[in-house]
Write an enzyme that holds these catalytic residues in place. Structure first.
Site, PDB file in Angstrom:
ATOM      1  N   ASP A 333       0.852  -1.183   0.000  1.00  0.00           N
ATOM      2  CA  ASP A 333       0.000   0.000   0.000  1.00  0.00           C
ATOM      3  C   ASP A 333       0.892   1.238   0.000  1.00  0.00           C
ATOM      4  OD1 ASP A 333       0.965  -0.213   2.544  1.00  0.00           O
ATOM      5  OD2 ASP A 333      -0.939   0.047   3.560  1.00  0.00           O
ATOM      6  N   LYS A 334       0.274   2.387  -0.160  1.00  0.00           N
ATOM      7  CA  LYS A 334       1.039   3.620  -0.302  1.00  0.00           C
ATOM      8  C   LYS A 334       1.265   4.297   1.050  1.00  0.00           C
ATOM      9  CE  LYS A 334      -1.090   7.349  -1.609  1.00  0.00           C
ATOM     10  NZ  LYS A 334      -0.833   8.255  -0.453  1.00  0.00           N
TER      11      LYS A 334
END
Length: 858
Positions: A333-334
């Site tokens: 994920d970011k």
């Protein structure tokens, strides 16, 4: 007085939620809390089956090698060799102790996961608020909830003010839901999700407001616990490496048993000494059996987990260590992994201009926007954007409004927060709102052309990786019947946009490049808008030429998605449940997938991935239960470091197994040759036990300590189907062993031919064998490095072992009591020089052979 609750009686497990009755009290007494803790157990997911010291010891003493050592000791006693028997039993004890210590260390590493900071809880006990570990909360406790708290257990709300709870960990919905205290009688229990319900659930987060609640379910009886229990019923595969090496131990054990039985039979018939025949048979069995393999696996997995923990990653399942070297896709994920999870105000835009963070002090019109954003934020911020606004306002000395009168939280149909503050005159009020630009445009009743211009501006900034909130403000005199019931009834005026940036971690681009050279594709999965995702991907070095959104993903069939996965590395507006489809699509294409996650709804995707990686900083216990690895600092670079370590660990494990196969060939041959040629027995159990004291540390500690190969991250991922001991590697190990056996056998026959006494011959042959052993260690230190590197590469464990071995050998050869114990004669200088020459010749021969090989298989 706060309404409180109690349990009508001590219910059966699972019945607590049906027996809550409102009451006015001062909370549970300490004694009652202790009684309920004993009844219901700790408020946590149950520990997996743990191996305690007794269980580990029992498993170790069941190993065949221990039985052989004990059998040898008994036979020595029957032969009247009490000292030999005692020494053999001492060796047996040392061997068992080494195994128990190493495997206990492995258990402690796994148990360290349970010591991850667990949430704390504020409860009412004996009329006082006290803070206790979340695991000690019991049904019937009154818990105090405040903004930013994680709810420690399922509970029913008894009192609350403007309470909003983020239940996305259970529902996947990112919008917090509003909670209201339970009426009397309390309504039937409802699942997570939905506004105006009185139920709060373990693991969810209080986004705004405060309240008190009565605990109805803890541990496995909570909603989170039920999901965790379902995940625990999934049967995990046996580690592939353990399965692959099972045949090695099994087949060699059967071979050793057959050869030993035959040797005992022949020796007993031909020489008439059945006790000595049994002793020789035990020696052959000990020499053939690769009993080090289980120890090596235990040591490498435990020490591997320890080394990985130093990179701020905890290992939950040892199988992940061997799988790391095979990973071909890393899904991350970011927010908080690629980025710092530290929002800051990057820009403020109004109709009159744009101010950016690095510009001079913001002008008054920009200050007005920041002031309005501050008015729409929580007074005590926990949300990252609220914190960023407070920091920006503090830097610009923007004052907060006076007194909060009313708050309106985010709703599924209104993505904005609104606060109403009093003015100095006590009559007029000022309302501030911030939220999604399209929502603020609606509240401000912007005309169509104004709305379109605003959204164009939003798209332009989003392409730069900036997240936008629009801000509005208005002052008015409330009606006589009170404040408006909804922000839609307030005539807001548009103020401007506030842009936020979550900075990319400085080490991410280098880590992504390293993944590329190692043949690992990085896939970014985020809930952000596509333009923001594309901008962050570009900064990180991830291919963002094509972005697939969650809505577009739902429109694809599984086959179409699998085809898309071959070319797309950035996914935006993805919901937790969609991560499972992404993982399954990658697996369909034959990829070995590592997957990060932090919420309960990420758990199925992590469980489905070959390597599940939970976020330790912001993740839940259920996510950790589903994961094979726990990332303590949520840093992407730590994942890449772990992959590097995983490859190193697996390489060193293969070196150790290669060495084990090679070293057993000359030992088994030397135990068997005297039977075949009518020579005195050279190796008795006591000598082989002494050798095992060298082999065990060499194949476990020494090889485990080896540094990584120079090209460890410049080669493609290992095919998981490749066995730990491929055919070419097994052949090379056998050739090494045969070369060593040739040298030892030559020493045996030369010594016998020149008429050496039995004790002198045994010392001469044993010394040659020990030097062959050291030579095999040096040769197998690296797949490709030269002999010079073998001596120069740092490994303190190796040189400590070699020094200890040479010291023990010298004592055994030249100290009279030790000579008698091991049945050695003194080794003369000319004989020692022959042994050294044989060892040097073996190393030179094998170095030539290593240069002709291509290096590690697979």
């Amino acid at each position: 007085m706060v309404r409180h609750c109690k349990l009508a009686a001590a219910p059966q497990i699972g019945e607590a939620s049906k027996m809550i009755m409102p009451e006015t009290t001062q909370g549970l007494s300490a004694a009652e809390a202790a009684r309920r803790l004993a009844t219901y157990g700790y408020n946590e997911l149950p520990h997996p089956d743990r191996r305690n010291f007794v269980r580990i010891a029992f498993e170790v003493v069941r190993q065949p090698m221990f039985a052989l050592l004990l059998g040898g000791g008994v036979i020595y006693l029957l032969l009247g060799e009490a000292i030999d028997a005692v020494v053999l039993l001492i060796f047996a004890t040392l061997s068992v102790s080494i195994s128990i210590v190493q495997e206990s260390r492995s258990e402690r590493v796994l148990e360290a996961l349970r010591n991850l900071a667990s949430p704390r809880a504020i409860v009412l006990r004996d009329g006082r608020r006290i803070r206790i570990p979340g695991r000690e909360v019991v049904p019937g406790d009154v818990i105090v909830l405040a903004e930013g708290d994680r709810v420690p257990a399922d509970a029913i709300l008894t009192d609350g003010h403007d309470l909003l709870v983020d239940e996305s960990l259970l529902t996947g919905e990112s919008v917090p839901v509003r909670k209201r205290p339970a009426p009397e009688p309390a309504p039937p229990r409802a699942p997570p999700g939905g506004d105006d319900l009185p139920f709060v659930f373990a693991g969810t987060l209080v986004s705004r407001g405060s309240g008190t609640a009565c605990v109805t379910a803890t541990g496995l009886r909570s909603e989170m616990g039920k999901i965790g229990q379902a995940l625990r019923t999934i049967t995990l595969e046996q580690p592939r490496l353990q399965t692959q090496l099972g045949w090695l131990v099994r087949d060699f054990a059967l071979l050793g048993l057959a050869v030993s039985a035959l040797a005992v039979l022949l020796f007993g018939i031909l020489r008439g000494s059945w006790l000595k025949a049994a002793l020789g048979g035990i020696a052959i069995g000990m020499s053939v059996m690769p009993e080090e393999v289980p120890l090596v696996l235990a040591v490498f997995m435990a020490m591997g987990a320890w080394r990985i923990s130093r990179a701020r990653v905890l290992t939950r399942r040892a199988a992940a260590i061997e799988t790391l070297g095979s990973a071909t896709v890393l899904c991350t994920d970011k927010t908080g992994t690629l980025t710092e999870n530290r929002m800051r105000v990057e820009l403020v835009a109004t109709d009159r201009g744009i101010w950016r963070r690095n510009d001079a002090e913001p002008p008054p019109n920009i200050q007005n926007v920041l002031s309005a954003a501050l008015g729409a934020s929580a007074a005590l911020p926990t949300d990252p954007m609220d914190r960023a606004i407070h920091e920006a306002a503090a830097a610009g000395e923007t004052a907060a409004p006076r007194r909060l009168l009313q708050s309106y939280g985010i709703r599924p149909d209104l993505f904005a927060t609104t606060n109403i503050w009093s003015e100095k005159d006590g009559v007029a009020v000022t309302a501030y709102a911030k939220g999604a630009p399209e929502t603020i445009a609606e509240l401000c009743r912007l005309p169509e052309e104004g709305r379109a211009a605003l959204l164009r501006q939003v798209d332009k900034f989003a392409a730069q990786g900036v997240r936008l909130l629009a801000v509005a403000k208005t002052a008015f005199v409330p009606a006589a019947d009170g404040l408006p019931s909804s922000p839609r009834d307030i005539p807001f005026a548009y103020m401007g946009l506030v842009g936020f940036a979550d900075p990319l971690r400085a080490n991410v681009p280098a880590a992504v490049r390293e993944c590329g050279t190692a043949g690992i594709r990085v896939v970014m999965i985020t809930g952000d808008y596509p333009a923001t995702a594309r901008a962050i991907a570009a900064q990180a070095g991830i291919d963002g030429s094509e972005v697939l959104s969650g809505d577009d993903l739902d429109a694809l069939s599984d086959a179409d998605l699998a085809e898309k996965m071959k070319s797309i590395s950035v996914f935006a507006r993805i919901r937790p449940r969609q991560k499972l489809r992404i993982v399954e699509a990658l697996k369909t294409d034959g990829e070995i997938v590592a997957m990060t996650g932090d919420g309960v709804n990420d758990a199925p995707a992590m469980k489905a991935a070959h390597i599940g990686i939970a976020m330790g900083g912001r993740g839940t216990d259920v996510a950790r239960e589903a994961a094979a690895l726990v990332l303590l600092d949520d840093d992407f670079a730590s994942i890449v470091t772990t992959i590097r370590l995983g490859r190193r660990i697996y390489d060193n494990l293969r070196k150790a197994i290669q060495y084990i196969v090679a070293v057993h060939v000359p030992i088994a041959g030397l135990a068997l040759l005297p039977f075949l040629f009518g020579l005195p027995l050279m190796l008795m159990p006591v000598q082989i036990a002494l050798l095992e004291m060298v082999i065990d540390p060499a194949c476990s500690v020494v090889f485990e300590s080896e540094t990584e190969e120079t090209a460890v991250m410049r080669r493609p991922p290992r095919n998981p189907a490749t066995p730990a001991l491929p055919g070419a590697t097994a052949l090379w190990a056998a050739l090494q062993g045969l070369a060593a056996l040739a040298a030892v056998g030559l020493a045996l026959f030369l010594g016998a031919r020149v008429g050496m006494a039995e004790a002198d011959l045994r010392a001469f042959v044993f010394t040659t064998l020990v030097l062959m052993n050291i030579g095999l260690i040096l040769v197998n230190r690296s797949f490709k490095s030269s002999l010079a590197d073998a001596f120069l590469r740092p490994n303190r464990a190796l040189w400590a072992l070699v020094s200890a071995v040479l010291l023990v050998l010298a004592v055994a050869l030249y100290w009279t009591p030790a000579q008698n114990l091991f049945h050695f004669g003194p080794l003369h200088l000319d004989d020692l020089s022959v042994c050294l020459a044989a060892g040097a010749a073996l190393i030179g021969f094998l170095e030539i052979g290593k240069r002709l090989r291509r290096g590690p298989d697979g």
